[in-house]
Design a protein around this motif. Sequence first.
Motif, short mmCIF file in Angstrom:
data_model
loop_
_atom_site.label_atom_id
_atom_site.label_comp_id
_atom_site.label_asym_id
_atom_site.label_seq_id
_atom_site.Cartn_x
_atom_site.Cartn_y
_atom_site.Cartn_z
N ALA A 3 -3.23 -1.09 -9.05
CA ALA A 3 -2.67 0.19 -8.63
C ALA A 3 -2.45 1.05 -9.87
O ALA A 3 -2.04 0.54 -10.91
CB ALA A 3 -1.35 -0.01 -7.90
N PHE A 44 -5.33 2.95 -5.52
CA PHE A 44 -5.59 1.50 -5.51
C PHE A 44 -7.06 1.29 -5.81
O PHE A 44 -7.91 1.97 -5.24
CB PHE A 44 -5.25 0.91 -4.14
CG PHE A 44 -3.77 0.89 -3.86
CD1 PHE A 44 -2.99 -0.18 -4.27
CD2 PHE A 44 -3.16 1.95 -3.19
CE1 PHE A 44 -1.62 -0.20 -4.02
CE2 PHE A 44 -1.80 1.94 -2.94
CZ PHE A 44 -1.04 0.86 -3.35
N TRP A 91 0.82 -1.22 0.00
CA TRP A 91 0.00 0.00 0.00
C TRP A 91 0.85 1.26 0.00
O TRP A 91 0.43 2.30 -0.47
CB TRP A 91 -0.92 0.01 1.23
CG TRP A 91 -1.83 -1.18 1.31
CD1 TRP A 91 -1.68 -2.26 2.11
CD2 TRP A 91 -3.01 -1.41 0.55
NE1 TRP A 91 -2.70 -3.16 1.90
CE2 TRP A 91 -3.54 -2.66 0.94
CE3 TRP A 91 -3.70 -0.69 -0.44
CZ2 TRP A 91 -4.69 -3.21 0.40
CZ3 TRP A 91 -4.86 -1.24 -0.98
CH2 TRP A 91 -5.34 -2.48 -0.57
#
Lengths: 135, 508
Positions: free
Chosen positions: B229, B244, B202
Amino acid sequence: MSKARVLVIDDEDDVRMIVRFALESDGRFTVDEARDGMEGLRAARERPPDVVLLDGMMPGLDGYAVCRRMRAIPALAKLPILFLTAKTQGYERREGMAAGATDYLTKPFDPIGLADRLIAILERGPRLEARPSLD
Amino acid sequence: MLFRFDPARSQLVREASVRRPGSQWADVAEEVELDSEGCPLAAAHRRQQAVASVFSSPRRPGLAALPLRLGPESLGVVGLIPRPGSASSELLLPELEPLIACLAATLAAAAAEREVQRLSERASRFQRELAVGRALVDSLVEGSDDGFLLLDLRGRVLRTNGAFAGFLGLTPPDLVGLSAARVGELVSERSPAGGGGDVIPWGRPFEDARTLGRLVLDSPNERILAVRATPLRDQDHQLSGTLFIARDETRHESSNRMKTEFVATVSHELRTPLTSLHGALRILESLPGNRDESRPEQGHFLGMAVRNTERLIRLLDDILDVERIEEGRVALNPQRFGAEEVLRDSVEEMRGFAAERGVQLRWYAPPGAELVGDRDRIQQVLVNLISNAVKFSDEGESVSARARLVMQGLRFSVQDQGPGIPSDEHERIFERFRQVDSSTTRSAGGTGLGLAISKAIIEEHGGRIWLRSVPGQGSTFYFQIPLSRGTSSPAPLGEDMTDEQSAGAGDR
């Protein structure tokens, strides 16, 4: 030469009847029948046959469980056990072989070739360790 | 009179003029070229200073031209013609100049105000458009079933939506401002081991859009998400964050699983009666009573029943086969083997079938040519192609199977002298149940799935399959397996395919 004793464990009456007819009319076999896994296990324990034909999917104890339990009984540890089942997928075949099967035949099968197939397996002998690879 | 400078045409254009009654100047020009020689108007504009001309004629008392200056620019020129008999235009200039400067300033102020007005209208229009755009983005993001999570380059959550937060059993305000690490924790807490919860980076910026894979969540609800992504860039194309996108594939996955289970169940349910039917027919066929010469139709019809039962069984096997290959649940078992041996074995397998139909089989492979692939599967394709070629050949014709080394790999071909295939069928013939003439399929005993299976197998090998055919001149089917693929075939995802109808002792 005495006849080979085959135990057919299958919940389908038709299949047992076809196997019995095909093997008995061949002349080299006598056939015992069991209609489910528990009955088959009991019959094999009481009077060990020369070879077992085992269905995969049955109510109660299925073929894979029957196979594993037979292998756990010393008298049946080296008994030729052939699956004869409608479970045709690769993983099902592997599961059968992992449960200790000697061979794995799928349904539908040709009853005409069955007798020769069993004789070949019996002549190969019950020595599981020395079982030649067909692959 | 007032002339405005028109930069587009490089001219002075008359905007206004006041003519006194009895004026001698009847012919004031509408437009004045800037490069007009001797014209005081053009000269005044060019030189940015007042110019007076004196004409000798008493009827034309001269012209005073004064530029309307605004800073370094001239907006235009004012031209004045003195009253006849008054002072000459030259003498007027000093008095007029302040006045004209004042006029210029007023005009400039008016122009500036108009420009301000125009810009402010434009600004408010942009503002309205921006508001509409923002509302659109908001409603798209909020209304989307896809989960969005936008992180800046420091790895802080800038924005998310109800869908994404909902996957985690949270609301968007719970997430905004959190660090990427915290997001990772929140996801991992909800993902079972092996669910991919700890795998998605992330906090990492991405230069290019990327599919990151599957994420399984088991609380608060079971979810299967496909996560991608996408880099976010500012107007200077500088990386400014990462978006995302998590797409909910739960339903898709479960319908796939249901389909697979359905196919397996149907397969088993069909196999059970087919086993009885086929077994019973085979036994009937073997009984001595059926060789009764006086009742030949008995054996004939029994044979018909057996053949068709066997065809049903093949169809069932083929449907399962194509299903599994196309689902990607078949792992190839790659090994190195000779083109010669696989061609020889395939031809041998079809030898009897071809002989029955009076078709000659020929084959050739370059000695020593090898390939890496699933040998049984390649043989399955070759047998299928040879069997098709034989089916569509007439007695006395021949079928040849060849292998040939080409730049890109090893190319196999199976050629017949049959009726050929029209070119508009060349693509579609590889679809399921597609045959040029389906009545031929039935009479030839095929299932209509062989080519679909072959195509799936070859593509699974990274190769391709195609054909060349001219109606009336036979057909050649080709397939090509790349040589470089080696043993790096994809890791097994599901079960592998063993020869279902034969016994596979020693299977592992």
